[in-house]
Scaffold this motif. Structure first.
Motif, PDB file in Angstrom:
ATOM      1  N   ALA A 280       0.534  -1.430  -0.290  1.00 23.85           N
ATOM      2  CA  ALA A 280      -0.293  -0.106   0.200  1.00 23.85           C
ATOM      3  C   ALA A 280       0.600   1.539   0.762  1.00 23.85           C
ATOM      4  O   ALA A 280       0.381   2.539  -0.120  1.00 23.85           O
ATOM      5  CB  ALA A 280      -1.728  -0.137   1.563  1.00 23.85           C
ATOM      6  N   PRO A 283       2.291   3.420  -3.910  1.00 24.44           N
ATOM      7  CA  PRO A 283       1.888   4.655  -4.578  1.00 24.44           C
ATOM      8  C   PRO A 283       1.506   5.910  -3.857  1.00 24.44           C
ATOM      9  O   PRO A 283       1.323   6.749  -4.485  1.00 24.44           O
ATOM     10  CB  PRO A 283       0.170   3.838  -4.901  1.00 24.44           C
ATOM     11  N   VAL A 284       2.240   5.854  -2.842  1.00 18.06           N
ATOM     12  CA  VAL A 284       2.672   7.048  -2.296  1.00 18.06           C
ATOM     13  C   VAL A 284       3.834   8.285  -3.005  1.00 18.06           C
ATOM     14  O   VAL A 284       2.222   9.133  -3.227  1.00 18.06           O
ATOM     15  CB  VAL A 284       2.897   7.083  -0.672  1.00 18.06           C
ATOM     16  N   ALA A 287       0.717   9.532  -5.855  1.00 21.68           N
ATOM     17  CA  ALA A 287      -0.916   9.349  -5.207  1.00 21.68           C
ATOM     18  C   ALA A 287      -1.290  11.107  -4.938  1.00 21.68           C
ATOM     19  O   ALA A 287      -0.132  11.724  -4.396  1.00 21.68           O
ATOM     20  CB  ALA A 287      -1.271   8.409  -4.138  1.00 21.68           C
ATOM     21  N   TYR A 291      -4.957   9.902  -0.579  1.00 26.47           N
ATOM     22  CA  TYR A 291      -4.608   8.535  -0.829  1.00 26.47           C
ATOM     23  C   TYR A 291      -3.421   9.053   0.646  1.00 26.47           C
ATOM     24  O   TYR A 291      -3.541   7.863   1.294  1.00 26.47           O
ATOM     25  CB  TYR A 291      -3.901   8.289  -1.792  1.00 26.47           C
ATOM     26  N   SER A 292      -2.582   9.922   0.379  1.00 26.70           N
ATOM     27  CA  SER A 292      -1.950  10.193   1.673  1.00 26.70           C
ATOM     28  C   SER A 292      -2.949  10.729   2.369  1.00 26.70           C
ATOM     29  O   SER A 292      -2.552   9.794   4.415  1.00 26.70           O
ATOM     30  CB  SER A 292      -1.080  11.429   1.517  1.00 26.70           C
ATOM     31  N   ILE A 294      -5.965   8.909   3.732  1.00 22.32           N
ATOM     32  CA  ILE A 294      -6.071   7.022   3.966  1.00 22.32           C
ATOM     33  C   ILE A 294      -4.920   6.438   4.438  1.00 22.32           C
ATOM     34  O   ILE A 294      -4.680   5.893   5.634  1.00 22.32           O
ATOM     35  CB  ILE A 294      -6.158   6.308   2.846  1.00 22.32           C
ATOM     36  N   MET A 295      -3.267   7.136   4.288  1.00 23.68           N
ATOM     37  CA  MET A 295      -2.312   6.458   4.802  1.00 23.68           C
ATOM     38  C   MET A 295      -2.197   6.994   6.102  1.00 23.68           C
ATOM     39  O   MET A 295      -1.756   6.013   7.627  1.00 23.68           O
ATOM     40  CB  MET A 295      -1.296   6.968   3.758  1.00 23.68           C
TER      41      MET A 295
END
Length: 493
Positions: A280, A283-284, A287, A291-292, A294-295
């Motif tokens: 996971a 892709p950071v 992205a 998305y960050s 979500i991380m």
């Protein structure tokens, strides 16, 4: 005090105290680093506060470990070591004069970190004493902390220092109510910490595997949190994300305690979750902000699941199996873990502030290599441990005659008279055995062998052997004699 009331107090008191980590102790919190706690006039004091809160945190944990080692008991001198720091920190935070000078903020930070550490150890010790209700109490702790963090998120950010002081007082008050409601015969027995080489060294060696997995996951969690996001969102948003992560962590912990039937749950969690987390992360660099975010959520959830749940459960499991002084055992492991976390909080931002995506991908590749090496290390340790327990065929046979099976003795480690039914119920509560497994355990403790158990229960011998293997895995033993020795070591006081 009833078991339900004590569990509720543990959930509330521990949950309130856990919420303090995000607004008054944790270096990575934007509440601290972005000045949410101090206001616009306090930016120059942030570093002073963070360092002295960290020193207080480590000093409090070290003191609790030392006291439990010297007294040989859990929870001794809780009031003397905790309440002065709570009172001093709360008075300073609520007075509004705590940012008036560097000495004032250093004293406040030290007392806050100290009080948080002592209360944290106290609540885990209480959880240890009520370990039969861990599956319910732990998720409740996380849910309570999520509610408090939601309150912090919607509250005026310039008043967080007042909420921090009130929360310290509330958690301390819950500990007073719990202690006042406890019966005198509920107090833990006191005994000297002896047989360090025979009891504590093997236990710490086993605990090292847990600490290793937790630290490895703690390397990944900051990587998720520091992806250029931590310093780009406001403190209120971060607290909201943390709140959602804690609520999700409560669900994950409940399912993990229910579904993972292994002696060391953090190790099993590490095995299966780490590859997913590393994938996971890849892709950071490419992205966007969503998305960050979500991380950040996933990293916070990971922290609460591993450090504030599975680490507690595994330490309780190992300490109970070895009949150890839990507070000394847990506080020592927690001190090591916190030292590593402090180092990671300083190192991870520098590592992850790479100038291009290629360098970030290289960092994630290193994470994956660390995972592969750690799995190889744990596999080698397990093979070595299993090889040490290889017995001769006559000794290891599950079909040995009933006359050769050593039954449970009539005395526990504390000298109390016990029977196989009492012990089987205790082991069932501690290790979440099924009803059938508890029944078979009781028969094993009475000296019955596999054929005799199968005949009495009218089931196949292979079914009995399957249940016995699950009992061995749950209690982390390898032979019937080890199982009986473990049951005889249970302290019923």
């Amino acid at each position: 005090m009833t078991a339900r009331k004590s569990s509720l107090l543990i959930a509330i008191g521990s949950g309130i105290n856990l919420s303090l980590y995000g607004i008054g102790v944790w270096n990575g919190s934007t509440t601290l680093t972005n000045g949410g706690l101090f206001g616009s006039a306090g930016h120059e004091l942030i570093d002073w506060y963070i360092w002295f809160a960290t020193i207080g945190l480590l000093a409090g944990i070290f003191l609790r470990a030392a006291i439990s080692m010297l007294t040989g008991s859990n929870g001794r001198f809780h009031a003397q070591t905790t309440f002065w720091a709570v009172a001093a920190a709360a008075a300073s935070l609520l007075s509004g004069f705590w940012t008036s000078s560097v000495p004032a903020i250093c004293i406040t930070a030290f007392c806050t970190g100290w009080a948080f550490a002592c209360l944290s150890v106290f609540w885990v010790v209480q959880l240890h004493s009520a370990s039969s209700r861990t599956r319910i109490t732990l998720p409740l702790i996380l849910l309570c902390s999520a509610i408090i963090n939601a309150w912090y998120a919607i509250a005026p950010q310039n008043q967080l220092h007042a909420y921090l002081g009130c929360s310290l007082l509330a958690s301390a008050a819950c500990s007073i109510l719990l202690l006042a409601g406890s019966r005198k015969d509920d107090a833990p027995s006191q005994h000297r910490i002896t047989n360090v080489r025979e009891k504590y060294v093997p236990a710490f060696s086993r605990f090292a595997e847990v600490v290793f997995c937790v630290i490895a996951l703690q390397i990944i969690a900051p990587a998720m949190n520091y992806m250029g996001l931590m310093n780009t969102i406001d403190p209120g948003t971060q607290l909201a994300v943390v709140c959602a992560a804690q609520a999700t962590a409560a669900i994950v912990v409940f399912l993990a305690l229910k579904l993972i039937n292994a002696p060391l749950r953090s190790v099993q969690f590490f095995k299966y979750v780490t590859p997913v987390l590393i994938i996971a992360l890849f892709p950071v660099p490419f992205a966007g902000h969503a998305y960050s975010l979500i991380m950040l959520f996933a990293g916070s959830c990971l922290h609460f699941v591993v450090v504030n749940a599975l680490f507690w459960v595994d330490s309780i499991t190992i300490a109970r199996k070895g009949n150890l002084v839990f507070e000394f055992f847990y506080a020592t492991g927690l001190f090591v873990l916190m030292v590593v976390c402090v180092i990671l909080e300083q190192v991870m931002p520098m590592i992850l502030q790479a100038s291009n995506s290629t360098e970030l991908l290289l960092v994630f590749g290193v994470f994956f290599c660390i995972y592969i090496l750690s799995m190889a290390f744990m596999f080698a340790r397990r093979r070595k441990r299993e090889s040490a327990h290889i017995e001769s065929p006559a000794q290891s046979s599950d079909d040995e005659p009933s006359s050769l099976a050593k039954p449970l003795s009539g005395k526990s480690a504390s000298g109390q008279a016990i029977d196989s039914q009492t012990v089987s119920h205790i082991v069932q509560d501690r290790h979440q055995l099924s009803g059938r497994e508890a029944e078979i355990l009781e028969m094993l403790l009475r000296g019955k062998n596999v054929p005799a158990i199968a005949e009495e229960l009218v089931i196949s011998q292979n079914t009995v052997r399957s249940h016995v293997k699950r009992i061995y895995r749950a209690t982390d033993v390898h032979t019937r004699q080890e199982l009986i020795s473990y049951c005889e070591s249970i302290d019923l006081t």
